[in-house]
Design an enzyme around this catalytic site. Structure first.
Site, PDB file in Angstrom:
ATOM      1  N   HIS A  71       0.821  -1.222   0.000  1.00 59.21           N
ATOM      2  CA  HIS A  71       0.000   0.000   0.000  1.00 59.21           C
ATOM      3  C   HIS A  71       0.858   1.277   0.000  1.00 59.21           C
ATOM      4  CE1 HIS A  71      -2.952   3.010   0.982  1.00 59.21           C
ATOM      5  NE2 HIS A  71      -2.453   3.168   2.194  1.00 59.21           N
ATOM      6  N   GLU A 100       1.159   5.942  12.638  1.00 56.93           N
ATOM      7  CA  GLU A 100      -0.234   5.636  12.949  1.00 56.93           C
ATOM      8  C   GLU A 100      -0.409   4.194  13.425  1.00 56.93           C
ATOM      9  OE1 GLU A 100      -2.947   7.258  13.125  1.00 56.93           O
ATOM     10  OE2 GLU A 100      -4.507   5.726  12.968  1.00 56.93           O
ATOM     11  N   ASP A 101       0.237   3.271  12.756  1.00 62.28           N
ATOM     12  CA  ASP A 101      -0.099   1.860  12.970  1.00 62.28           C
ATOM     13  C   ASP A 101       0.979   1.023  13.639  1.00 62.28           C
ATOM     14  OD1 ASP A 101      -2.568   2.163  11.767  1.00 62.28           O
ATOM     15  OD2 ASP A 101      -1.684   1.980   9.779  1.00 62.28           O
TER      16      ASP A 101
END
Ligand code: MN
Length: 747
Positions: A71, A100-101
């Site tokens: 991605h 973020e992840d």
């Protein structure tokens, strides 16, 4: 990963096939970076970002099953290939989901990649929360996201690339998620991409949204385009040939091609004009892109080409669009003309230079590239727009949801160009009035406007202004904004300024209104009571006492006729239309009432909460539907997937969207509204009601029919079981002699 697109959180080790896939995609990214990476440092930082991201997302997969790192790799490629950004943006794209992840922090990114990239990643991380949050918080976050526009536009551009890739891979999402995502896309991202000049991406976002929201219509248009392709390209060849010759003779270096419109824009046109595919006549446009000769200004060359073409084909005089002299606010430059081609067909021709083409395709990024090359450091269209966005963002009184709606209108509107008395040009949205123009100049000018001189002629401030108008605003110190002004403005700035003024003014008016009423009632010797208000409020079209008082205090209404109102019987107003209200509309289904029909809509849900059929689109069994959880009532509102209101809701409160479907075993009736129009002849309405209630045994709830100049039109509400019932009704009614059309009401 975005919280939006939860990957399957299995830490399944990547297989050798995965590794081959990943390194293949990385190679492709490196190829693309050839045009932007120049130094060894550039290559080094790109590689480091890739390895860090790959390590950070290790073992995580997307819903499609692909390794997650594919991605960010895809986003980075969009950023460099399709938007034309540079190395820093590639790096930020690769890292966009890392903070973020995963467990990495912005500080660590800063230590490894420097402050600039860290702040971009930080911006992207903050934005990740924007579209997952619920309620108005989402709108508030979107506003925050736009604030980053003023810092670094690249952050938004990367976010758009992120969304584009997610749209391209939307197929693996469940339907409720698809609705949420496509709603945001069509409501916000496509307009934003348009506003930043990313035409190609805007078009793809729209097409993809359509593909998931209306798969059948999308497929149908696509197929029809394919079927008509041969004859279309024949036509284009015939049309282009003489142009090609003439331009060659004149020594112009150019390309000419025929561009088919996007599926989405064809679909919109069919919707807007209510016409079938076959009647969309402008399916394509001819595009001429020339390499300018250095000695002549591009502008002159555009007009030269225009004159060569119009020697061959006659132009439609009112269809020239000159965005060469005055570019669109998103930077778009081109000369558009519509000419009469062979077989009596109007054809649009777009003329632009290579540079203009680049700006049109890549928008903002390309624009900066050329701006840096040029000597002019003037404030240009983008700068002006950014300034406007900043102004709007700083408007403190507006709540976030209003802001979003307003902001959206500033994104999408077509522009006109008008002039001040001194000849300075200003861009206004299409549909703007003289009052909008007044507010555009200054809030005080707007607040005090009493009239306008448009092209030296005195007109009302509510007069719509046209491209090319020269406008002078006449002000008076005694004038001030009135509530109805809001209905006569098209810009967010004007609307907000008027609202601000009225809010302040309203309280004063209420006080003043109370005094006026008290005085008047004293004259009549009538005490002010609830009974008085029961008569007065409807007579003065007010819903509340405060509304009445403030209208009165503002001088919008006077009490000259109040004596009559007080004597009058409340319900004696005459109706403009006639209404049939059937006493027992539900005889077939045995005495159900209205409430009941609106409840119990069957769905997949096992514990069967309460459902409401959304009145905005009134879906019936057979329609594709989606649920929206109303936080106040706790019920699920069932909308058609095509409902505009649903799109708006889903773009702001996406998490409340849920899948529902009709159950097949319950025989219920649903209210549906038909629009009908035809030639008024004696007995026709009776005939129509007989067809529906007699022949078809369908119940009519009510009819509102107006008749004028020998034409009748109106609405019939019927109770049907499903879409087949409804289609049968429509079919039969349309066949009644004199009926022009009978169709389901859109909303
Ligand atoms: Mn992402």
């Amino acid at each position: 990963m975005d919280r939006n697109y939860p990957a399957v959180i299995e830490t399944m080790e990547y297989t050798p096939e995965d590794e081959i896939l990943i390194s293949g995609q990385f190679e492709k990214l490196l190829d693309s970076c050839n045009k932007v990476a120049t130094t060894e440092d550039d290559w080094d930082i790109i590689r480091r970002a890739f390895f860090l991201a790959k390590e950070a997302h290790k073992g995580v997969r997307r819903r499609s099953g692909e390794p997650y790192i594919t991605h960010p790799l895809a986003v980075a490629r969009i950023v460099v290939d399709e938007i034309g950004l540079g190395v820093k943006s590639v790096v930020a794209s690769l890292l966009h989901d890392v903070v973020e992840d995963t467990s990495y922090t912005v500080e660590e990114i800063e230590a490894m990649f420097g402050p600039k990239i860290a702040s971009m990643v930080d911006g992207l991380t903050k934005m990740a929360g924007v579209f997952t949050a619920d309620t108005s918080e989402q709108a508030e976050n979107f506003r925050k996201m736009l604030l980053t526009l003023s810092d670094d536009v690249r952050v938004i551009l990367i976010k758009i690339a992120d969304r584009l890739h997610n749209m391209r891979t939307l197929g693996s999402m469940p339907p409720a998620k698809q609705i949420k995502i496509t709603s945001e896309t069509i409501f916000l991202f496509a307009p934003l991409a348009y506003r930043l000049g990313l035409y190609t991406i805007k078009t793809e976002l729209e097409d993809l949204s359509l593909k998931y929201r209306f798969p059948e219509q999308y497929k149908e248009i696509k197929q029809k385009l394919q079927h008509t392709e041969v004859s279309r390209s024949k036509f284009i060849d015939t049309f282009n040939e003489p142009i090609r010759q003439r331009l060659k003779e004149s020594g112009i270096d150019f390309d000419i091609s025929g561009r088919v419109k996007s599926i989405y824009s064809i679909w919109s046109k069919m919707q807007r004009k209510q016409i079938p595919f076959e009647e969309v006549y402008d399916l394509f446009a001819i595009r001429i892109i020339f390499r300018p000769s250095p000695l002549i200004p591009e502008k002159s060359q555009c007009w030269h080409i225009y004159s060569l073409i119009t020697d061959i084909y006659k132009p439609k005089p009112d269809r020239i669009r000159d965005w060469v002299n005055i570019p669109k606010a998103n930077g778009y430059e081109a000369l558009h003309a519509t000419v009469m081609g062979p077989q009596g067909m109007w054809v649009e021709v777009q003329i632009r230079s290579e540079r203009m083409e680049d700006v049109a395709e890549k928008g903002f990024a390309a624009h900066w590239k050329y701006k840096q090359d040029s000597i002019s450091k003037d404030e240009d269209e983008f700068d002006k727009w950014l300034k406007k966005v900043r102004e709007a963002l700083n408007s403190p009184t507006e709540n976030a949801v209003d802001f979003l709606d307003n902001f959206r209108t500033t994104l999408y509107t077509t522009e006109i160009v008008v002039f001040t008395p001194k000849g300075e040009s200003r861009k206004m949205p299409m549909g703007a009035t003289a009052l909008d123009f007044a507010y555009d100049i200054h809030t005080n000018v707007g607040n005090k406007a009493i009239g306008a001189k448009i092209n030296h002629k005195i007109e009302s401030i509510f007069t719509p202004i046209m491209s090319g108008d020269q406008i002078e605003i006449i002000t008076s110190d005694n004038s001030h904004p009135k509530p109805e002004w809001i209905e006569h403005v098209a810009t967010a700035k004007a609307r907000q300024s008027i609202k601000n003024y009225l809010k302040k003014d309203r309280q004063n008016n209420i006080e003043r209104g109370k005094e006026i009423l008290e005085e008047k009632m004293k004259e009549y010797g009538v005490p002010i009571s609830a009974r008085v208000f029961r008569k007065v409020l409807p007579a003065y079209e007010s819903r509340t006492k405060d509304e009445f008082y403030s209208k009165l205090g503002a001088g919008l209404i006077d009490l000259d006729g109040i004596g009559k109102v007080l004597r009058e019987n409340a319900a004696s107003k005459t109706l403009k239309f006639w209404t049939i209200q059937l006493a027992n509309p539900l005889k077939i289904f045995g005495g159900g009432d209205k409430k009941k029909t609106q409840r119990n809509i069957p769905t997949v849900s096992a514990d069967e909460p309460e459902f409401t059929i959304a009145p905005c689109c009134s879906p019936i069994p057979g329609d594709t539907v989606i649920g929206y959880k109303d936080p106040e009532s706790g019920k699920i509102d069932v909308h058609k997937t095509s409902c505009d209101e649903l799109t708006r809701l889903a773009s702001q409160h996406g998490d409340r969207i849920t899948s529902v479907k009709w159950s097949s075993h319950k025989a219920m009736s649903y209210l549906s509204v038909l629009e009908i129009r035809g030639i008024d002849r004696v007995g026709i309405l009776l005939e129509i009601t007989q067809v529906i209630t007699g022949e078809l045994n369908i119940n009519i709830r009510e009819m509102h029919i107006q008749s004028h100049d020998g034409i009748f039109e109106g609405e019939i509400s019927v109770y049907v079981m499903n879409i087949d019932d409804l289609n049968m009704v429509i079919d039969k009614v349309a066949k009644v002699k004199g009926v022009e059309y009978a169709r389901r009401r859109k909303r």
